[in-house]
Design a protein around this motif. Structure first.
Motif, PDB file in Angstrom:
ATOM      1  N   ALA A   1      16.070  58.058  43.558  1.00  0.00           N
ATOM      2  CA  ALA A   1      17.151  57.378  44.278  1.00  0.00           C
ATOM      3  C   ALA A   1      17.166  55.890  43.931  1.00  0.00           C
ATOM      4  CB  ALA A   1      16.997  57.587  45.774  1.00  0.00           C
ATOM      5  N   GLU A   2      16.008  55.297  43.767  1.00  0.00           N
ATOM      6  CA  GLU A   2      15.925  53.882  43.413  1.00  0.00           C
ATOM      7  C   GLU A   2      16.498  53.642  42.017  1.00  0.00           C
ATOM      8  OE1 GLU A   2      13.168  55.626  44.506  1.00  0.00           O
ATOM      9  OE2 GLU A   2      13.318  54.916  46.568  1.00  0.00           O
ATOM     10  N   GLU A   3      16.167  54.515  41.078  1.00  0.00           N
ATOM     11  CA  GLU A   3      16.701  54.384  39.714  1.00  0.00           C
ATOM     12  C   GLU A   3      18.211  54.577  39.708  1.00  0.00           C
ATOM     13  OE1 GLU A   3      12.594  55.976  37.593  1.00  0.00           O
ATOM     14  OE2 GLU A   3      14.177  57.389  38.121  1.00  0.00           O
ATOM     15  N   ARG A   4      18.679  55.556  40.480  1.00  0.00           N
ATOM     16  CA  ARG A   4      20.123  55.786  40.596  1.00  0.00           C
ATOM     17  C   ARG A   4      20.800  54.548  41.155  1.00  0.00           C
ATOM     18  NH1 ARG A   4      22.569  59.308  45.359  1.00  0.00           N
ATOM     19  NH2 ARG A   4      21.376  57.682  46.338  1.00  0.00           N
ATOM     20  N   ALA A   5      20.244  53.983  42.233  1.00  0.00           N
ATOM     21  CA  ALA A   5      20.841  52.803  42.859  1.00  0.00           C
ATOM     22  C   ALA A   5      20.899  51.627  41.885  1.00  0.00           C
ATOM     23  CB  ALA A   5      20.055  52.423  44.105  1.00  0.00           C
ATOM     24  N   LEU A   6      19.870  51.435  41.092  1.00  0.00           N
ATOM     25  CA  LEU A   6      19.842  50.346  40.121  1.00  0.00           C
ATOM     26  C   LEU A   6      20.950  50.517  39.083  1.00  0.00           C
ATOM     27  CD1 LEU A   6      18.639  47.830  38.841  1.00  0.00           C
ATOM     28  CD2 LEU A   6      16.968  49.318  37.693  1.00  0.00           C
ATOM     29  N   ILE A   7      21.078  51.714  38.534  1.00  0.00           N
ATOM     30  CA  ILE A   7      22.106  51.971  37.521  1.00  0.00           C
ATOM     31  C   ILE A   7      23.495  51.802  38.119  1.00  0.00           C
ATOM     32  CG2 ILE A   7      23.097  53.724  35.990  1.00  0.00           C
ATOM     33  CD1 ILE A   7      20.167  54.822  35.725  1.00  0.00           C
ATOM     34  N   LEU A   8      23.709  52.335  39.320  1.00  0.00           N
ATOM     35  CA  LEU A   8      25.018  52.210  39.956  1.00  0.00           C
ATOM     36  C   LEU A   8      25.319  50.767  40.335  1.00  0.00           C
ATOM     37  CD1 LEU A   8      25.205  55.433  42.131  1.00  0.00           C
ATOM     38  CD2 LEU A   8      26.078  55.037  39.819  1.00  0.00           C
TER      39      LEU A   8
ATOM     40  N   ARG B   1       9.719  57.742  31.871  1.00  0.00           N
ATOM     41  CA  ARG B   1       9.952  56.312  32.069  1.00  0.00           C
ATOM     42  C   ARG B   1      10.806  55.726  30.949  1.00  0.00           C
ATOM     43  NH1 ARG B   1       4.351  55.815  33.481  1.00  0.00           N
ATOM     44  NH2 ARG B   1       4.049  54.942  31.413  1.00  0.00           N
ATOM     45  N   ARG B   2      10.548  56.140  29.721  1.00  0.00           N
ATOM     46  CA  ARG B   2      11.342  55.651  28.582  1.00  0.00           C
ATOM     47  C   ARG B   2      12.784  56.112  28.693  1.00  0.00           C
ATOM     48  NH1 ARG B   2       8.590  56.104  22.838  1.00  0.00           N
ATOM     49  NH2 ARG B   2      10.777  55.715  22.433  1.00  0.00           N
ATOM     50  N   GLN B   3      13.001  57.364  29.099  1.00  0.00           N
ATOM     51  CA  GLN B   3      14.364  57.871  29.239  1.00  0.00           C
ATOM     52  C   GLN B   3      15.111  57.129  30.344  1.00  0.00           C
ATOM     53  OE1 GLN B   3      13.356  61.969  29.884  1.00  0.00           O
ATOM     54  NE2 GLN B   3      13.597  62.520  27.724  1.00  0.00           N
ATOM     55  N   THR B   4      14.420  56.876  31.446  1.00  0.00           N
ATOM     56  CA  THR B   4      15.041  56.140  32.543  1.00  0.00           C
ATOM     57  C   THR B   4      15.359  54.718  32.113  1.00  0.00           C
ATOM     58  OG1 THR B   4      13.886  57.489  34.170  1.00  0.00           O
ATOM     59  CG2 THR B   4      14.737  55.370  34.926  1.00  0.00           C
ATOM     60  N   GLN B   5      14.442  54.078  31.418  1.00  0.00           N
ATOM     61  CA  GLN B   5      14.705  52.715  30.945  1.00  0.00           C
ATOM     62  C   GLN B   5      15.884  52.694  29.973  1.00  0.00           C
ATOM     63  OE1 GLN B   5      13.233  49.918  32.249  1.00  0.00           O
ATOM     64  NE2 GLN B   5      14.950  48.984  31.167  1.00  0.00           N
ATOM     65  N   ALA B   6      16.015  53.731  29.160  1.00  0.00           N
ATOM     66  CA  ALA B   6      17.157  53.820  28.246  1.00  0.00           C
ATOM     67  C   ALA B   6      18.463  53.924  29.029  1.00  0.00           C
ATOM     68  CB  ALA B   6      16.999  55.011  27.307  1.00  0.00           C
ATOM     69  N   ARG B   7      18.467  54.683  30.122  1.00  0.00           N
ATOM     70  CA  ARG B   7      19.662  54.777  30.979  1.00  0.00           C
ATOM     71  C   ARG B   7      20.018  53.407  31.555  1.00  0.00           C
ATOM     72  NH1 ARG B   7      20.749  60.161  32.635  1.00  0.00           N
ATOM     73  NH2 ARG B   7      18.997  61.561  32.281  1.00  0.00           N
TER      74      ARG B   7
END
Length: 82
Positions: A48-55, A4-10
């Protein structure tokens, strides 16, 4: 918890890049982040949700999809082919 921390950092990195003034460096970092995001998704490191948010955050740097991928219901061959 670490994931979760790594994803939030992205996500935070993407927002930082988006909010930076327009420049060649910003564009290069945004494109790099988009490629890393796609790779992380392919490897299963993000959802996929995390990818969509970043994109979505980096939408200005996401290249358009080829026409054949943009409309998944359309067959990949020309309509007039035998």
């Amino acid at each position: 918890m670490l994931r979760r921390r790594q994803t939030q950092a992205r996500i935070d990195d993407a927002a930082l890049i988006r909010d930076f003034r327009e420049s060649p460096e910003r564009a290069a970092e945004a494109e790099r982040c988009v490629r890393e995001t796609m790779l992380a998704f392919t490897l299963g490191a993000i959802t996929a949700e995390e990818r969509a948010l970043i994109l979505e955050i980096l939408a200005f740097a996401v290249p358009p999809l080829p026409e054949s991928l943009a409309d998944p219901d359309r067959p990949p061959w020309p309509a007039d082919s035998p």
